[in-house]
Scaffold this active site. Structure first.
Site, PDB file in Angstrom:
ATOM      1  N   ASP A 136     -15.857  65.776  -2.108  1.00  0.00           N
ATOM      2  CA  ASP A 136     -14.515  65.367  -2.552  1.00  0.00           C
ATOM      3  C   ASP A 136     -14.342  63.846  -2.521  1.00  0.00           C
ATOM      4  OD1 ASP A 136     -14.430  65.031   0.215  1.00  0.00           O
ATOM      5  OD2 ASP A 136     -12.592  66.184   0.521  1.00  0.00           O
ATOM      6  N   GLU A 137     -15.249  63.141  -1.814  1.00  0.00           N
ATOM      7  CA  GLU A 137     -15.068  61.685  -1.669  1.00  0.00           C
ATOM      8  C   GLU A 137     -15.169  60.951  -3.002  1.00  0.00           C
ATOM      9  OE1 GLU A 137     -16.856  59.653   1.541  1.00  0.00           O
ATOM     10  OE2 GLU A 137     -16.594  61.334   2.913  1.00  0.00           O
ATOM     11  N   TYR A 190     -21.663  55.364  -0.373  1.00  0.00           N
ATOM     12  CA  TYR A 190     -22.014  56.793  -0.372  1.00  0.00           C
ATOM     13  C   TYR A 190     -21.303  57.516  -1.513  1.00  0.00           C
ATOM     14  CZ  TYR A 190     -21.486  61.764   0.715  1.00  0.00           C
ATOM     15  OH  TYR A 190     -21.423  63.132   0.626  1.00  0.00           O
ATOM     16  N   ASN A 240      -7.241  62.636  11.993  1.00  0.00           N
ATOM     17  CA  ASN A 240      -8.402  62.588  12.900  1.00  0.00           C
ATOM     18  C   ASN A 240      -7.992  62.710  14.367  1.00  0.00           C
ATOM     19  OD1 ASN A 240     -10.131  62.304  10.748  1.00  0.00           O
ATOM     20  ND2 ASN A 240     -10.162  60.066  10.847  1.00  0.00           N
ATOM     21  N   LYS A 271     -22.765  59.328  -4.935  1.00  0.00           N
ATOM     22  CA  LYS A 271     -22.576  60.753  -5.264  1.00  0.00           C
ATOM     23  C   LYS A 271     -21.856  60.892  -6.611  1.00  0.00           C
ATOM     24  CE  LYS A 271     -23.310  64.005  -3.137  1.00  0.00           C
ATOM     25  NZ  LYS A 271     -24.520  64.891  -3.045  1.00  0.00           N
ATOM     26  N   ARG A 302      -8.408  64.440   6.982  1.00  0.00           N
ATOM     27  CA  ARG A 302      -9.541  65.123   6.370  1.00  0.00           C
ATOM     28  C   ARG A 302      -9.199  66.614   6.268  1.00  0.00           C
ATOM     29  NH1 ARG A 302     -10.232  60.665   5.302  1.00  0.00           N
ATOM     30  NH2 ARG A 302     -12.065  59.333   5.478  1.00  0.00           N
TER      31      ARG A 302
HETATM   32  P1  NAD Z   1     -27.470  65.897   5.857  1.00  0.00           P
HETATM   33  O1  NAD Z   1     -27.532  64.417   5.903  1.00  0.00           O
HETATM   34  O2  NAD Z   1     -27.242  66.663   7.103  1.00  0.00           O
HETATM   35  O3  NAD Z   1     -28.795  66.488   5.183  1.00  0.00           O
HETATM   36  C1  NAD Z   1     -29.397  65.920   4.065  1.00  0.00           C
HETATM   37  C2  NAD Z   1     -30.796  66.488   3.949  1.00  0.00           C
HETATM   38  O4  NAD Z   1     -31.411  65.920   2.772  1.00  0.00           O
HETATM   39  C3  NAD Z   1     -31.704  66.131   5.119  1.00  0.00           C
HETATM   40  O5  NAD Z   1     -32.423  67.268   5.533  1.00  0.00           O
HETATM   41  C4  NAD Z   1     -32.648  65.079   4.553  1.00  0.00           C
HETATM   42  O6  NAD Z   1     -33.924  65.066   5.166  1.00  0.00           O
HETATM   43  C5  NAD Z   1     -32.714  65.504   3.106  1.00  0.00           C
HETATM   44  N1  NAD Z   1     -33.075  64.390   2.217  1.00  0.00           N
HETATM   45  C6  NAD Z   1     -32.562  63.126   2.203  1.00  0.00           C
HETATM   46  N2  NAD Z   1     -33.154  62.392   1.255  1.00  0.00           N
HETATM   47  C7  NAD Z   1     -34.035  63.203   0.620  1.00  0.00           C
HETATM   48  C8  NAD Z   1     -34.930  63.034  -0.461  1.00  0.00           C
HETATM   49  N3  NAD Z   1     -35.039  61.854  -1.082  1.00  0.00           N
HETATM   50  N4  NAD Z   1     -35.681  64.071  -0.843  1.00  0.00           N
HETATM   51  C9  NAD Z   1     -35.611  65.275  -0.222  1.00  0.00           C
HETATM   52  N5  NAD Z   1     -34.783  65.480   0.826  1.00  0.00           N
HETATM   53  C10 NAD Z   1     -33.993  64.473   1.236  1.00  0.00           C
HETATM   54  O7  NAD Z   1     -26.327  66.218   4.776  1.00  0.00           O
HETATM   55  P2  NAD Z   1     -25.325  67.445   4.702  1.00  0.00           P
HETATM   56  O8  NAD Z   1     -24.111  67.116   5.464  1.00  0.00           O
HETATM   57  O9  NAD Z   1     -26.067  68.694   4.977  1.00  0.00           O
HETATM   58  O10 NAD Z   1     -24.937  67.372   3.152  1.00  0.00           O
HETATM   59  C11 NAD Z   1     -25.696  68.099   2.179  1.00  0.00           C
HETATM   60  C12 NAD Z   1     -25.092  67.835   0.810  1.00  0.00           C
HETATM   61  O11 NAD Z   1     -23.719  68.240   0.805  1.00  0.00           O
HETATM   62  C13 NAD Z   1     -25.087  66.356   0.419  1.00  0.00           C
HETATM   63  O12 NAD Z   1     -25.368  66.274  -0.943  1.00  0.00           O
HETATM   64  C14 NAD Z   1     -23.661  65.901   0.693  1.00  0.00           C
HETATM   65  O13 NAD Z   1     -23.296  64.846  -0.162  1.00  0.00           O
HETATM   66  C15 NAD Z   1     -22.886  67.164   0.388  1.00  0.00           C
HETATM   67  N6  NAD Z   1     -21.619  67.333   1.111  1.00  0.00           N
HETATM   68  C16 NAD Z   1     -21.561  67.179   2.460  1.00  0.00           C
HETATM   69  C17 NAD Z   1     -20.348  67.409   3.125  1.00  0.00           C
HETATM   70  C18 NAD Z   1     -20.230  67.279   4.621  1.00  0.00           C
HETATM   71  O14 NAD Z   1     -19.110  67.338   5.143  1.00  0.00           O
HETATM   72  N7  NAD Z   1     -21.307  67.127   5.371  1.00  0.00           N
HETATM   73  C19 NAD Z   1     -19.206  67.791   2.391  1.00  0.00           C
HETATM   74  C20 NAD Z   1     -19.319  67.910   1.003  1.00  0.00           C
HETATM   75  C21 NAD Z   1     -20.534  67.700   0.366  1.00  0.00           C
HETATM   76  O1  DAU Z   2     -15.327  64.736   2.527  1.00  0.00           O
HETATM   77  C1  DAU Z   2     -16.660  65.150   2.476  1.00  0.00           C
HETATM   78  C2  DAU Z   2     -17.518  64.158   3.221  1.00  0.00           C
HETATM   79  O2  DAU Z   2     -17.242  64.338   4.600  1.00  0.00           O
HETATM   80  C3  DAU Z   2     -19.004  64.320   2.941  1.00  0.00           C
HETATM   81  O3  DAU Z   2     -19.249  64.045   1.594  1.00  0.00           O
HETATM   82  C4  DAU Z   2     -19.819  63.373   3.817  1.00  0.00           C
HETATM   83  O4  DAU Z   2     -21.202  63.611   3.629  1.00  0.00           O
HETATM   84  C5  DAU Z   2     -19.466  63.628   5.266  1.00  0.00           C
HETATM   85  O5  DAU Z   2     -20.135  62.711   6.091  1.00  0.00           O
HETATM   86  C6  DAU Z   2     -17.948  63.514   5.477  1.00  0.00           C
HETATM   87  O6  DAU Z   2     -17.503  62.138   5.322  1.00  0.00           O
HETATM   88  P1  DAU Z   2     -16.442  61.475   6.310  1.00  0.00           P
HETATM   89  O7  DAU Z   2     -16.616  60.027   6.300  1.00  0.00           O
HETATM   90  O8  DAU Z   2     -15.077  62.003   6.051  1.00  0.00           O
HETATM   91  O9  DAU Z   2     -16.940  62.155   7.708  1.00  0.00           O
HETATM   92  P2  DAU Z   2     -17.168  61.565   9.173  1.00  0.00           P
HETATM   93  O10 DAU Z   2     -17.475  62.722  10.055  1.00  0.00           O
HETATM   94  O11 DAU Z   2     -18.090  60.409   9.184  1.00  0.00           O
HETATM   95  O12 DAU Z   2     -15.720  61.029   9.544  1.00  0.00           O
HETATM   96  C7  DAU Z   2     -14.578  61.890   9.520  1.00  0.00           C
HETATM   97  C8  DAU Z   2     -13.365  61.040   9.815  1.00  0.00           C
HETATM   98  O13 DAU Z   2     -13.427  60.595  11.184  1.00  0.00           O
HETATM   99  C9  DAU Z   2     -13.293  59.774   8.986  1.00  0.00           C
HETATM  100  O14 DAU Z   2     -11.921  59.496   8.683  1.00  0.00           O
HETATM  101  C10 DAU Z   2     -13.852  58.692   9.897  1.00  0.00           C
HETATM  102  C11 DAU Z   2     -13.441  59.165  11.271  1.00  0.00           C
HETATM  103  N1  DAU Z   2     -14.359  58.808  12.379  1.00  0.00           N
HETATM  104  C12 DAU Z   2     -15.696  59.071  12.218  1.00  0.00           C
HETATM  105  C13 DAU Z   2     -16.583  58.752  13.209  1.00  0.00           C
HETATM  106  C14 DAU Z   2     -18.069  59.011  13.028  1.00  0.00           C
HETATM  107  C15 DAU Z   2     -13.871  58.277  13.553  1.00  0.00           C
HETATM  108  O15 DAU Z   2     -12.633  58.081  13.707  1.00  0.00           O
HETATM  109  N2  DAU Z   2     -14.753  57.971  14.546  1.00  0.00           N
HETATM  110  C16 DAU Z   2     -16.094  58.172  14.429  1.00  0.00           C
HETATM  111  O16 DAU Z   2     -16.862  57.821  15.375  1.00  0.00           O
END
Ligand code: NAD
Ligand code: DAU
Length: 352
Positions: free
Chosen positions: A134-135, A159, A258, A163, A223
């Protein structure tokens, strides 16, 4: 038949592969580079499972991807592979450009080449599902409507910009080359196997080891949290019933500031694992410098996926947070392993 998953050793990808195989679906070929965020321990429950083929490799390596696609002939490719942490993208954007943009491009090129070799039946069954965020939509004010699929892209971090670029490439490969794609844009996930650089696992970990709980800025950023298992069920549903070329937003209707999220986790921990001095974990909360360009609010309008695909989340925020805290309490060996070594360097750099 098989499916081909990229990034399946990361947080969401590993949960997806585990859930997919537990449900008795087809074998999975899992390509992951194993960056700091990829962890084979996330997949330990699949050890010896012949339906899981793990390959360490990079989605930027088009030759490798082409070879794997030709060998396994998957009926679907699901792209989770990405650099995913906003704060890291601010410190060092290069890897984000490489994997999220160039890597998605190389992957699309490899898939396009494989798609061209398929017969009509294979072509009509084939899907490329791109997992996005969603970012890409930018930041909302308190009174703005939640993100619909029609919202203009306004990414604010390296980031989210990377994306957004990958989403545009995926869209272009559908319109230009007829690749059968679907894209999902999901809100913030939490749950088992999330690397403790992200807010929820970081707070749980820091609370338990007696460290400060860092809150960026005023802690009023909002969030929209979704349990990872619900994200995975949404991806399965879109893979099965999503319309080609469409985008589906995924969210759990769980907007929280948060500060409230951290307080909720502290309250669960106070009961599940009381501090030895009987004080509240919330006493460890510390306000720290804000993230540059910090998006104020994300919120998902999930009406399209609910109406068209028939998906709904199974977890409530309360059940999801409780499950997650329990998982981290029950898996302290996993946490210990991932918080050693380079993790310490990251924490020192980010929270100095
Ligand atoms: P993550 O960082 O935990 O995992 C990413 C994985 O991709 C890792 O296992 C890493 O080794 C692998 N990777 C990185 N670069 C690579 C490359 N060049 N080739 C092959 N593998 C590679 O991320 P996540 O939180 O599991 O997110 C997965 C997907 O979902 C991402 O595309 C992210 O943008 C999307 N997403 C994440 C969130 C969230 O809240 N975490 C929310 C919405 C969408
Ligand atoms: O919205 C989806 C996204 O959510 C994904 O695409 C990203 O991969 C994932 O990392 C996440 O992004 P955020 O930046 O929202 O997540 P994060 O957990 O890093 O932070 C959540 C919120 O908390 C954000 O407003 C920043 C805040 N934060 C984060 C950290 C690590 C803090 O206040 N303190 C912290 O130490």
């Amino acid at each position: 038949m098989t499916i081909f998953v990229t990034g399946g050793a990361g947080f969401i990808g590993a949960n997806f592969v585990i859930d997919w195989l537990a449900a008795g679906h087809e074998p999975v070929v899992n390509l992951d580079k194993l960056t700091y965020a990829g962890n084979l321990e996330n997949l330990v429950s699949l050890k010896g499972n012949k339906k899981h083929v793990f390959v360490q490799g990079d989605i930027c390596d088009q030759g490798l991807v082409e070879k794997l696609l030709a060998e396994h002939q998957p009926r679907a490719v699901i792209n989770f592979a990405a650099e995913s942490h906003v704060d890291r993208s601010i410190h060092a954007p290069e890897d984000f450009i490489q994997t999220n943009i160039v890597g998605t491009f190389r992957l699309l090129e490899a898939v396009r080449a494989q798609f061209a070799k398929m017969n009509d039946a294979q072509k009509s069954a084939f899907r490329f599902l791109h997992v996005s965020t969603d970012e890409v939509y930018g930041s909302l004010s308190l009174t703005d409507p939640a993100f619909a699929e029609t919202k203009r892209y306004e990414p604010n971090s390296p980031y989210s910009a990377s994306k957004a670029a990958s989403d545009h490439l995926v869209r272009a490969y559908h319109h230009t080359y007829g690749l059968p794609v679907v894209t999902t844009n999901c809100s913030n996930n939490y749950g088992p196997y999330q690397f403790p650089e992200k807010l929820i696992p970081l707070i749980i970990h820091n609370a338990l080891v007696g460290k400060p709980l860092p809150i960026y800025g005023d802690g009023q950023q909002i969030r929209d949290w979704l349990y990872v298992g619900d994200h995975c069920s949404a991806i399965r549903a879109v893979l099965e019933r999503g319309r080609l070329g469409e985008v589906y937003n995924i969210g759990g209707d769980n907007e929280r500031a948060n500060l409230d999220t951290v307080k909720a986790l502290c309250a669960i921990l106070d009961i599940a694992r009381p501090r030895s001095d009987c004080k509240a974990y919330a006493d460890q909360m510390t306000f720290v410098n804000d993230r540059p360009g910090h998006d104020r609010r994300y919120a998902i309008d999930a009406r399209k996926i609910i109406a068209e695909v028939g998906w709904r989340p199974a977890e409530t925020p309360e059940s999801g947070f409780h499950k997650t805290v329990k998982w981290y309490l029950d898996n302290d060996a996993w946490v210990k392993n991932v918080t050693s070594g380079t993790y310490r360097n990251w924490v020192a750099q980010q929270y100095q």
